[in-house]
Design an enzyme around this catalytic site. Sequence first.
Site, mmCIF file in Angstrom:
data_model
loop_
_atom_site.group_PDB
_atom_site.id
_atom_site.type_symbol
_atom_site.label_atom_id
_atom_site.label_comp_id
_atom_site.label_asym_id
_atom_site.label_seq_id
_atom_site.Cartn_x
_atom_site.Cartn_y
_atom_site.Cartn_z
ATOM 1 N N ASP A 135 0.806 -1.220 0.000
ATOM 2 C CA ASP A 135 0.000 0.000 0.000
ATOM 3 C C ASP A 135 0.840 1.271 0.000
ATOM 4 O OD1 ASP A 135 -2.280 -1.593 0.123
ATOM 5 O OD2 ASP A 135 -2.199 -1.673 2.306
ATOM 6 N N LYS A 191 2.102 2.323 -5.043
ATOM 7 C CA LYS A 191 2.736 1.812 -6.265
ATOM 8 C C LYS A 191 1.876 2.108 -7.494
ATOM 9 C CE LYS A 191 2.825 -2.341 -4.367
ATOM 10 N NZ LYS A 191 2.465 -2.069 -2.968
ATOM 11 N N GLY A 237 -4.142 -4.269 -4.223
ATOM 12 C CA GLY A 237 -5.147 -3.280 -4.601
ATOM 13 C C GLY A 237 -4.417 -2.016 -4.998
ATOM 14 N N HIS A 238 -4.277 -1.781 -6.309
ATOM 15 C CA HIS A 238 -3.496 -0.631 -6.777
ATOM 16 C C HIS A 238 -4.430 0.459 -7.285
ATOM 17 C CE1 HIS A 238 0.189 -3.466 -7.342
ATOM 18 N NE2 HIS A 238 -0.212 -3.366 -6.094
ATOM 19 N N GLN A 258 2.361 -5.920 -3.244
ATOM 20 C CA GLN A 258 2.737 -6.027 -1.825
ATOM 21 C C GLN A 258 4.006 -5.215 -1.547
ATOM 22 O OE1 GLN A 258 1.765 -9.408 -3.349
ATOM 23 N NE2 GLN A 258 -0.207 -8.558 -2.872
HETATM 24 P P1 IMO Z 1 -0.639 -4.072 -2.376
HETATM 25 O O1 IMO Z 1 -0.107 -4.638 -3.674
HETATM 26 C C1 IMO Z 1 -0.961 -4.484 1.946
HETATM 27 C C2 IMO Z 1 -1.048 -8.579 3.594
HETATM 28 C C3 IMO Z 1 -2.327 -9.036 4.236
HETATM 29 C C4 IMO Z 1 -1.770 -9.968 5.296
HETATM 30 C C5 IMO Z 1 -0.601 -10.629 4.570
HETATM 31 C C6 IMO Z 1 -0.910 -11.995 3.994
HETATM 32 O O2 IMO Z 1 -1.944 -3.364 -2.496
HETATM 33 O O3 IMO Z 1 0.414 -3.272 -1.692
HETATM 34 P P2 IMO Z 1 -2.290 -12.772 1.860
HETATM 35 O O4 IMO Z 1 -3.745 -12.609 1.531
HETATM 36 O O5 IMO Z 1 -1.373 -12.150 0.867
HETATM 37 O O6 IMO Z 1 -1.934 -14.182 2.177
HETATM 38 O O7 IMO Z 1 -2.115 -11.950 3.253
HETATM 39 O O8 IMO Z 1 -0.241 -9.745 3.539
HETATM 40 N N1 IMO Z 1 -1.188 -8.071 2.206
HETATM 41 C C7 IMO Z 1 -1.128 -6.776 1.857
HETATM 42 N N2 IMO Z 1 -1.011 -5.661 2.612
HETATM 43 N N3 IMO Z 1 -0.991 -4.369 0.617
HETATM 44 C C8 IMO Z 1 -1.071 -5.463 -0.169
HETATM 45 O O9 IMO Z 1 -0.970 -5.404 -1.509
HETATM 46 C C9 IMO Z 1 -1.200 -6.740 0.446
HETATM 47 N N4 IMO Z 1 -1.319 -8.003 -0.003
HETATM 48 C C10 IMO Z 1 -1.306 -8.792 1.073
HETATM 49 O O10 IMO Z 1 -3.023 -7.946 4.822
HETATM 50 O O11 IMO Z 1 -1.229 -9.232 6.363
HETATM 51 MG MG MG Z 2 -2.910 -1.792 -1.819
#
Ligand code: IMO
Ligand code: MG
Length: 422
Positions: free
Chosen positions: A12, A15, A39-40, A222
């Site tokens: 988050d 990106k 979630g972009h 992530q």
């Molecule tokens: P973007 O790309 C923030 C976190 C989840 C959880 C951990 C594992 O938008 O930055 P998962 O469902 O992947 O097995 O969950 O990772 N998590 C994220 N946190 N931004 C994301 O994606 C995330 N994708 C997974 O909240 O702590």
């Molecule tokens: Mg996100």
Amino acid sequence: MNIVLVGMQWGDEGKGKIIDILSQKVDYIVRYQGGNNAGHTVVVGRKQYIFHLIPSGILHPGKICCIGNGVVIDPAVLLGELDDLRKNGIDFSRRFKISSLAHLIMPYHKNLDQLREAKRKNKIGTTGRGIGPCYADKINRCGIRMTDLLNPDVFRDKLKDNLKEKNEIFKKVYQHSGFSFKKIYMEYLRYGELFAPYICNTAVLLNKAIDGKKDILLEGAQGTFLDIDFGTYPFVTSSSTISGGACIGTGISPDKINKVIGVCKAYTTRVGEGPFPTEFTEDFGKIMRDKGNEFGATTGRPRRCGWFDAVMAKESVMLNGISELAIMKMDVLDGLAQVKICTSYKYKGKIFKEFPCDLEVLSKATAVYKQMAGWPRESNQPSSFKQLHPNARAYLLELQKLLGVRITIVSIGSARRDTIFI
Ligand code: IMO
Ligand code: MG
């Protein structure tokens, strides 16, 4: 020029916005890991788009967007995203590609993700999208890939094999009634038909593009501290989020990567469970969460917020080979009397200048801060580094000094125009 863009914190970081900006300068934009846990967000004019699977560059006409082999795909979600694009009049038909080797998230993956979380004492706080179980099957060599949907016989055998084992586990361990072969088989064959025009060998496509001197942007999802190896394990996601993952997840060799850009917020956030040494106290955390609108773009969960952690960010520079920084949401820090940067951790009288591997240290350590003077909210929108308040500039220069990397972009709002290029 082939550029990898990575998140330097816990996801988050913003990106989506940077990818949208950089997309103008490249020919191809490629996702290489993760799935619809991402979630972009991209804001264009008054419209906000949130992409979970499709590369955030798709809004730029003429750019080719690929989902690489390292991504795990929930076909229903992908279909929904493609439909949304159609509704918004964005033509992607000849410029969207899916790797035939990408693994599919199956209905049982989603259920297993949620059932496992419910049973765990130490919850991870996953997004419940089936990401972990899908990657586990990939490594376990029982995963189902995009290409399988194009071959009904192969798909039938693989699905049968999977359900034979999984239905027993679901019934015996989770008291769940299990899954119908026919329902999944028919549903997924239909996805195969719908996706067939886009499925191809993206590794060949991308390497030919490189031979033809095209430019590629590799879009990380992530963040570094959600990386399966280097993150705050087990509170991580199930893929290699660092820049090295871009090679594995696309079939582009390391010698073809020219630059890595790191994206981080001017502070830190985290969704889900796990250690967070610079986390704000509850009251201040709430104020900052509202100010920064820190709610998950995927699950809507409130994000935990804290000060900038330079120990983490420095480790991130090292792990990813970052040579340029984009600092996001700088405006959220406007109006504070003081701002803080964590420069080390302290645990049992010992100072840690490097990110500790021991989860206990990380969970119980207190952050050691450098305090700096805050800056007021600007009445005129600054459009250059020079126009930023001197204290805001001092803060950015301190980050630059601590991380040893140049800041080239500072974001002061979600719109494309709220961006300072240095
Ligand atoms: P973007 O790309 C923030 C976190 C989840 C959880 C951990 C594992 O938008 O930055 P998962 O469902 O992947 O097995 O969950 O990772 N998590 C994220 N946190 N931004 C994301 O994606 C995330 N994708 C997974 O909240 O702590
Ligand atoms: Mg996100």
